[in-house]
Write a protein that holds these residues in place. Structure first.
Motif, short mmCIF file in Angstrom:
data_model
loop_
_atom_site.label_atom_id
_atom_site.label_comp_id
_atom_site.label_asym_id
_atom_site.label_seq_id
_atom_site.Cartn_x
_atom_site.Cartn_y
_atom_site.Cartn_z
N THR A 1 0.83 -1.21 0.00
CA THR A 1 0.00 0.00 0.00
C THR A 1 0.86 1.26 0.00
OG1 THR A 1 -1.83 -1.11 1.14
CG2 THR A 1 -1.72 1.29 1.33
N ALA A 2 1.88 1.28 0.86
CA ALA A 2 2.76 2.45 0.94
C ALA A 2 3.50 2.67 -0.37
CB ALA A 2 3.74 2.28 2.09
N TYR A 3 3.99 1.61 -0.98
CA TYR A 3 4.69 1.74 -2.26
C TYR A 3 3.75 2.26 -3.34
CZ TYR A 3 6.80 0.49 -6.70
OH TYR A 3 7.29 0.55 -7.98
N LYS B 1 1.11 4.08 -3.01
CA LYS B 1 0.85 5.50 -2.77
C LYS B 1 2.02 6.35 -3.23
CE LYS B 1 -2.29 5.07 1.20
NZ LYS B 1 -2.43 5.31 2.67
N ASP B 2 3.24 5.96 -2.84
CA ASP B 2 4.43 6.73 -3.20
C ASP B 2 4.66 6.77 -4.70
OD1 ASP B 2 4.78 7.15 -0.51
OD2 ASP B 2 6.37 5.64 -0.28
N ALA B 3 4.28 5.68 -5.39
CA ALA B 3 4.51 5.60 -6.83
C ALA B 3 3.35 6.17 -7.64
CB ALA B 3 4.75 4.15 -7.23
N GLY B 4 2.33 6.66 -6.95
CA GLY B 4 1.19 7.21 -7.65
C GLY B 4 0.33 6.18 -8.34
N LEU B 5 0.35 4.96 -7.85
CA LEU B 5 -0.43 3.88 -8.44
C LEU B 5 -1.78 3.76 -7.76
CD1 LEU B 5 2.39 1.15 -8.54
CD2 LEU B 5 1.72 2.70 -10.39
N SER B 6 -2.66 3.00 -8.38
CA SER B 6 -3.92 2.66 -7.74
C SER B 6 -3.62 1.84 -6.49
CB SER B 6 -4.80 1.87 -8.70
OG SER B 6 -5.99 1.46 -8.05
N VAL B 7 -4.19 2.25 -5.37
CA VAL B 7 -3.86 1.62 -4.08
C VAL B 7 -4.81 0.45 -3.82
CG1 VAL B 7 -3.69 1.93 -1.60
CG2 VAL B 7 -2.94 3.76 -3.16
N THR B 8 -4.23 -0.75 -3.80
CA THR B 8 -5.01 -1.96 -3.53
C THR B 8 -4.45 -2.75 -2.35
OG1 THR B 8 -3.67 -3.34 -5.01
CG2 THR B 8 -5.53 -2.15 -5.99
N GLY B 9 -3.15 -2.61 -2.07
CA GLY B 9 -2.52 -3.42 -1.03
C GLY B 9 -2.40 -4.88 -1.39
N THR B 10 -2.63 -5.19 -2.67
CA THR B 10 -2.65 -6.58 -3.13
C THR B 10 -1.46 -6.88 -4.03
OG1 THR B 10 -5.07 -6.57 -3.06
CG2 THR B 10 -4.01 -8.31 -4.37
N PRO B 11 -0.74 -7.97 -3.79
CA PRO B 11 0.36 -8.34 -4.67
C PRO B 11 -0.16 -8.78 -6.03
CG PRO B 11 -0.05 -10.10 -3.11
CD PRO B 11 -0.94 -8.97 -2.71
N SER B 12 0.64 -8.60 -7.06
CA SER B 12 0.23 -9.00 -8.40
C SER B 12 1.46 -9.18 -9.28
CB SER B 12 -0.67 -7.95 -9.03
OG SER B 12 0.07 -6.75 -9.29
N PRO B 13 1.33 -9.94 -10.38
CA PRO B 13 2.45 -10.06 -11.32
C PRO B 13 2.88 -8.71 -11.88
CG PRO B 13 0.84 -11.78 -11.72
CD PRO B 13 0.22 -10.85 -10.75
N GLY B 14 1.91 -7.81 -12.11
CA GLY B 14 2.26 -6.50 -12.62
C GLY B 14 3.09 -5.70 -11.64
N LEU B 15 2.73 -5.78 -10.35
CA LEU B 15 3.50 -5.08 -9.33
C LEU B 15 4.90 -5.64 -9.24
CD1 LEU B 15 3.61 -3.05 -6.98
CD2 LEU B 15 2.72 -4.85 -5.49
N LEU B 16 5.02 -6.95 -9.30
CA LEU B 16 6.35 -7.57 -9.25
C LEU B 16 7.19 -7.12 -10.44
CD1 LEU B 16 8.44 -9.54 -8.12
CD2 LEU B 16 7.23 -11.39 -9.30
N ALA B 17 6.58 -7.10 -11.62
CA ALA B 17 7.31 -6.68 -12.82
C ALA B 17 7.78 -5.23 -12.68
CB ALA B 17 6.43 -6.85 -14.05
N ARG B 18 6.94 -4.36 -12.14
CA ARG B 18 7.30 -2.95 -11.97
C ARG B 18 8.47 -2.82 -11.00
NH1 ARG B 18 4.83 2.17 -12.53
NH2 ARG B 18 5.70 3.68 -11.04
N LEU B 19 8.44 -3.59 -9.93
CA LEU B 19 9.52 -3.53 -8.96
C LEU B 19 10.82 -4.07 -9.56
CD1 LEU B 19 7.54 -4.72 -5.82
CD2 LEU B 19 8.76 -2.55 -6.02
#
Length: 379
Positions: free
Chosen positions: A357-359, A361-379
């Motif tokens: 959730t904090a990441y 918010k800081d990255a200006g993304l939609s806040v879900t607090g949920t892990p996803s393949p897209g989030l992993l790829a972005r990181l």
């Protein structure tokens, strides 16, 4: 899937211990480390409840002397009520459970603890027929081999929960049992500490289970499950399992299709994951805690303590499409960016969700607090 209230025991929260409905890093050993909200405070409603309870306790055979000693320093504990009322039903899989129950740290500590207590554990196996590794595994899950025994006064905790009333009848029964333990002379009020829900000692017995199964294996006249010496606690666990129907010489079970697995009933606790063949001794473990995942955790940890290897079968991706390695990678990358995930075990718990959730918010993304393949790829 396992309810979060049961899973929390493995990650530092309290359990209800033997036959109480909960499953269990160095724990504080003095009350100075107890959180402020788990310290007794004055409460007029609680005091009135205790005054009304005293005649009921005396009618049950508790003496005034015992009651006076037990309640001398007792009081209402606000944190106990908060914890009892805030146990969300977030579910975890068997894969998550085993990541904690049979973590590398728990296995390493368990082997060291087993080596220290080898003589005692072998003597208990000879006396009760329960394998030394099984006894040690219960010790490991319930209190991290004695490191997390709890520091909350049991009389104050159980009386607070009885007064609160959500499970009032159950906790008044536990309170009466705790008073009987004090009256027997097994422990003093000051030493009778445990989890916020009243589970006590190295293997987290609730008071009624203590009265039914605790034993004095050391022969000193007291059934002392609170001492730094775990002997009586481990013996009490062995006695509990023996009386729950443990069959001497029979394995609990094992991963289906692997060498050495006995015949029995096949279960698949996680869809798409490995299957396990279990015996009647699996059911005996469930008498200690009525959960398939808990019983598999005990059985598998005991096998690892005896030198066995990890689960060979594979688990499927989670509901978000992530494998265990994906989740570990996500936690590792968040941690490297300064977000506290609470570890990199691959178990996505409250801290990991807060970090996500904090990441976001800081990255200006939609806040879900949920892990996803897209989030992993972005990181």
């Amino acid at each position: 899937m396992i309810p979060r209230r049961m899973f929390l025991a493995l990650t530092g929260a309290a359990t209800l211990g033997a036959c109480g409905g909960g499953i269990p890093l160095p724990a504080p050993r003095t009350t100075s480390a107890t959180p402020d909200d788990l310290r007794p405070v004055r409460n007029a409603g609680y005091d009135a409840w205790v005054a009304a309870f005293r005649p009921r306790a005396e009618a049950a055979g508790i003496t005034r002397t015992t009651l006076n000693a037990a309640f001398r320093d007792a009081g209402f504990i606000p944190g106990v009520v908060t914890r009892d009322r805030s146990q969300p039903e977030t579910s975890y899989t068997l894969e998550d459970y085993l990541q904690i129950a049979a973590s590398d740290e728990r296995i390493a500590k368990g082997r060291a603890a087993f080596a220290r207590q080898r003589g005692t554990l072998n003597a208990l196996e000879a006396r009760y027929g329960v394998p030394a590794e099984i006894i040690c595994a219960v010790w490991g899950l319930e209190s991290q081999y004695g490191e997390k025994r709890g520091t909350v006064p049991v009389i104050a905790a159980t009386s607070t929960l009885a007064f609160d009333g959500r499970r009032g009848a159950f906790f008044e029964k536990q309170l009466i049992a705790a008073l009987r333990i004090l009256q027997s002379g097994d422990v003093t009020p000051a030493r009778m500490v445990g989890s916020w829900a009243g589970a006590m000692g190295h293997t987290q017995f609730i008071p009624t289970s203590y009265l039914a199964y605790a034993v004095d294996f050391t022969g000193d006249g007291r059934r002392d499950i609170w001492s730094d010496d775990p002997t009586d606690a481990l013996a009490s666990t062995a006695a509990y399992l023996e009386r729950s129907g443990w069959t001497r010489g029979l394995k609990w079970g094992g991963e289906s299709g692997q060498p050495g697995t006995p015949s029995g009933t096949t279960i698949t606790p996680q869809a798409g994951g490995p299957s396990f063949t279990v015996t009647s001794n699996f059911q005996a473990i469930k008498r200690y805690n009525n959960s398939d995942l808990y019983a598999i955790g005990i059985g598998h940890l005991s096998d690892r303590l005896a030198g066995g290897g990890p689960i060979r079968g594979r688990f499927p991706p989670d509901a978000n499409g992530l494998t265990l390695r994906d989740r570990q990678a996500l936690q590792t990358k968040l941690t490297a960016r300064g977000y506290d995930t609470g570890g990199t075990s691959g178990v996505i718990g409250p801290k990991s969700r807060a970090a996500i959730t904090a990441y976001q918010k800081d990255a200006g993304l939609s806040v879900t607090g949920t892990p996803s393949p897209g989030l992993l790829a972005r990181l």
